[in-house]
Motif scaffolding. Structure first.
Motif, PDB file in Angstrom:
ATOM      1  N   LEU A   1       0.894  -0.988   0.178  1.00  0.00           N
ATOM      2  CA  LEU A   1       0.114   0.003  -0.002  1.00  0.00           C
ATOM      3  C   LEU A   1       0.947   0.925  -0.070  1.00  0.00           C
ATOM      4  O   LEU A   1       0.674   2.314  -0.925  1.00  0.00           O
ATOM      5  CB  LEU A   1      -0.761   0.056   1.137  1.00  0.00           C
ATOM      6  N   LEU A   2       1.951   1.294   0.759  1.00  0.00           N
ATOM      7  CA  LEU A   2       2.778   2.549   0.893  1.00  0.00           C
ATOM      8  C   LEU A   2       3.604   2.787  -0.265  1.00  0.00           C
ATOM      9  O   LEU A   2       3.520   3.960  -0.740  1.00  0.00           O
ATOM     10  CB  LEU A   2       3.744   2.182   1.959  1.00  0.00           C
ATOM     11  N   ILE A   3       4.069   1.618  -1.069  1.00  0.00           N
ATOM     12  CA  ILE A   3       4.534   1.846  -2.475  1.00  0.00           C
ATOM     13  C   ILE A   3       3.775   2.559  -3.581  1.00  0.00           C
ATOM     14  O   ILE A   3       4.233   3.172  -4.485  1.00  0.00           O
ATOM     15  CB  ILE A   3       5.478   0.538  -3.065  1.00  0.00           C
ATOM     16  N   MET A   4       2.293   2.121  -3.161  1.00  0.00           N
ATOM     17  CA  MET A   4       1.614   3.019  -4.259  1.00  0.00           C
ATOM     18  C   MET A   4       1.372   4.273  -3.806  1.00  0.00           C
ATOM     19  O   MET A   4       1.011   5.065  -4.773  1.00  0.00           O
ATOM     20  CB  MET A   4       0.010   2.108  -4.074  1.00  0.00           C
ATOM     21  N   ALA A   5       1.598   4.669  -2.713  1.00  0.00           N
ATOM     22  CA  ALA A   5       1.660   6.172  -2.282  1.00  0.00           C
ATOM     23  C   ALA A   5       2.873   6.686  -2.840  1.00  0.00           C
ATOM     24  O   ALA A   5       2.980   7.993  -2.701  1.00  0.00           O
ATOM     25  CB  ALA A   5       1.249   6.001  -0.776  1.00  0.00           C
TER      26      ALA A   5
END
Length: 433
Positions: free
Chosen positions: A189-193
């Motif tokens: 999820l964080l790498i998508m951000a």
């Protein structure tokens, strides 16, 4: 096996693993007594936060590196960059863990790991992340893990009385598996951000882990201050060699995972074969931990009371079959299921191996024996990543994974003949040698 040690602790993976054997059906009074040992709380907090940070970082680096280069070789070299410093330092680290305060060693290492997260954050901000930058930083990270691993593995038995150790170890293992589930999903999820969000979170979690280790309080035993010799540095090797069942369990895990590990290639599967997003990469990395947690809960209720050696060999064989299924799969649900089975089979091996190592090693030797155990784990994980990336670059990713699973099955058959003491091991509480 890499189900519970993705990309390393693997820790990393398996780097700080604990046993789930013993008397794992805790009665309420015993469970209550665990919380009367405040050092245990700090240890569990630190280890769990560090595991989450490690998994977030592994997902972010794997996705960013492969999305940039589209080369399995890059993923393999990331594993090699972590492996080489750990190989060179692990015996020194074991000696250090037996001579100095293990809490301070772990704290310092976690702060170094936080600095690596900050460096990745700054490099991403200035668009300066290159493969060689990642290799260099992962070498520093691997050096820190080389010292952190033996210290953490040797610390837990000092935090609670022997009567409560199996319950503390089971709790530690369950929390670690939970962190290994949460970490990859959070990383996806964080790498998508954005990479900066992922690396900033890593750095913060490593700092919090160091603060958690500062909460650990225990009466520090007197450490030996005699001269350091080659015999003392490599004492863990001689100790393990004198115990065939322990040597067989550790080496079986090494070669099975070295051949059958598919963790490093998950970005290839998520992006090119299963056509998923970073979120699904996180789910794939978390799937082995989901299976591992489920099996650890089963073992906590129904422990391995008999035929422990045969159970370990059967579990490694299941690991190999699950690896083959994953390699052939083109379905995301089937791939997730195969990784869950892989992780569940891994736990049985962890139980047998860790029980033999932890409960048959005197405290003054735990750091050095843990260092040897860590060396085997790191070789199977980090060097296994290099092997997987190299073979995938030569013959293709699916063929590499399937061949590794077949190799795991062959190793299982060979080890059953080479280590009859391990094959005949019945009760984990008995001394096998």
């Amino acid at each position: 096996m890499p189900g519970t040690r993705p990309g390393a602790e693997a820790g990393s993976a398996r780097v700080g693993e604990a046993i789930t054997a013993g008397d794992p059906a805790p009665h309420a009074p015993g469970a209550t007594r665990l919380w009367r040992h405040p050092g245990l709380i700090g240890f569990l907090l630190s280890r769990s936060l560090s595991a989450v940070a490690f998994q977030v970082q592994a997902v972010a680096i794997g996705w960013q590196a492969y999305a940039t280069t589209r080369s399995p070789w890059t993923l393999g070299l990331i594993g090699l960059a972590q492996f080489l410093p750990m190989l060179g330092l692990v015996f020194v680290a074991g000696q250090v863990a037996d001579r100095f305060d293990r809490r301070r060693i772990a704290t310092l290492c976690q702060l170094v790991e936080a600095c690596c997260g900050v460096a990745l954050l700054l490099a991403s901000r200035h668009h300066a992340v290159s493969p060689f930058f990642i290799y260099g930083l992962m070498a520093v990270f691997g050096a820190a893990k080389a010292f952190e691993g033996p210290s953490l593995q040797a610390l837990l038995p000092s935090l609670v009385p022997p009567a409560l150790f199996s319950r503390a170890a089971a709790l530690s293992s369950s929390l670690f598996q939970t962190a290994t589930i949460v970490g990859p999903s959070l990383g996806g999820l964080l790498i998508m951000a954005g990479a900066r969000a992922a690396y900033g979170s890593c750095a913060t979690l490593f700092v919090l882990a160091a603060l958690g280790m500062c909460l650990v309080r225990l009466e520090q035993p007197v450490r030996p201050r005699g001269p350091v010799t080659l015999a003392t540095v490599f004492g863990g090797i001689g100790f393990i060699r004198s115990r065939p069942a322990m040597l067989g369990a550790i080496s079986l895990d090494l070669f099975a995972v070295l051949l059958g590990g598919a963790t490093a290639l998950l970005p290839v599967y998520a992006l090119d074969i299963l056509h998923g997003s970073p979120f699904w990469l996180g789910v794939l990395r978390a799937s082995p931990a989901i299976g591992a947690l489920a099996v650890s809960l089963v073992l906590a209720r129904w422990p391995l009371r008999r035929r422990a050696g045969r159970s370990m060999f059967a579990a490694v064989a299941v690991f190999g079959v699950a690896t083959i299924v994953f390699g052939l799969s083109r379905s995301l649900p089937l791939s997730i299921l195969a990784m869950m089975v892989l992780g569940g089979a891994d736990v049985v091996s962890v139980v047998v191996r860790s029980t033999l190592v932890q409960l048959n090693t005197p405290d003054e030797m735990r750091g050095r024996v843990s260092a040897v155990n860590l060396l085997f784990i790191v070789t199977s994980n980090q060097f296994g990543e290099f092997e997987s990336g190299t073979v995938a670059g030569l013959i293709g990713t699916p063929a590499s994974v399937v061949a590794g699973g077949i190799g795991t099955l062959l190793v299982t058959v060979l080890w059953m003949r080479m280590f009859p003491t391990l094959r005949r091991l019945d009760r984990l509480e008995d001394r096998p040698d």
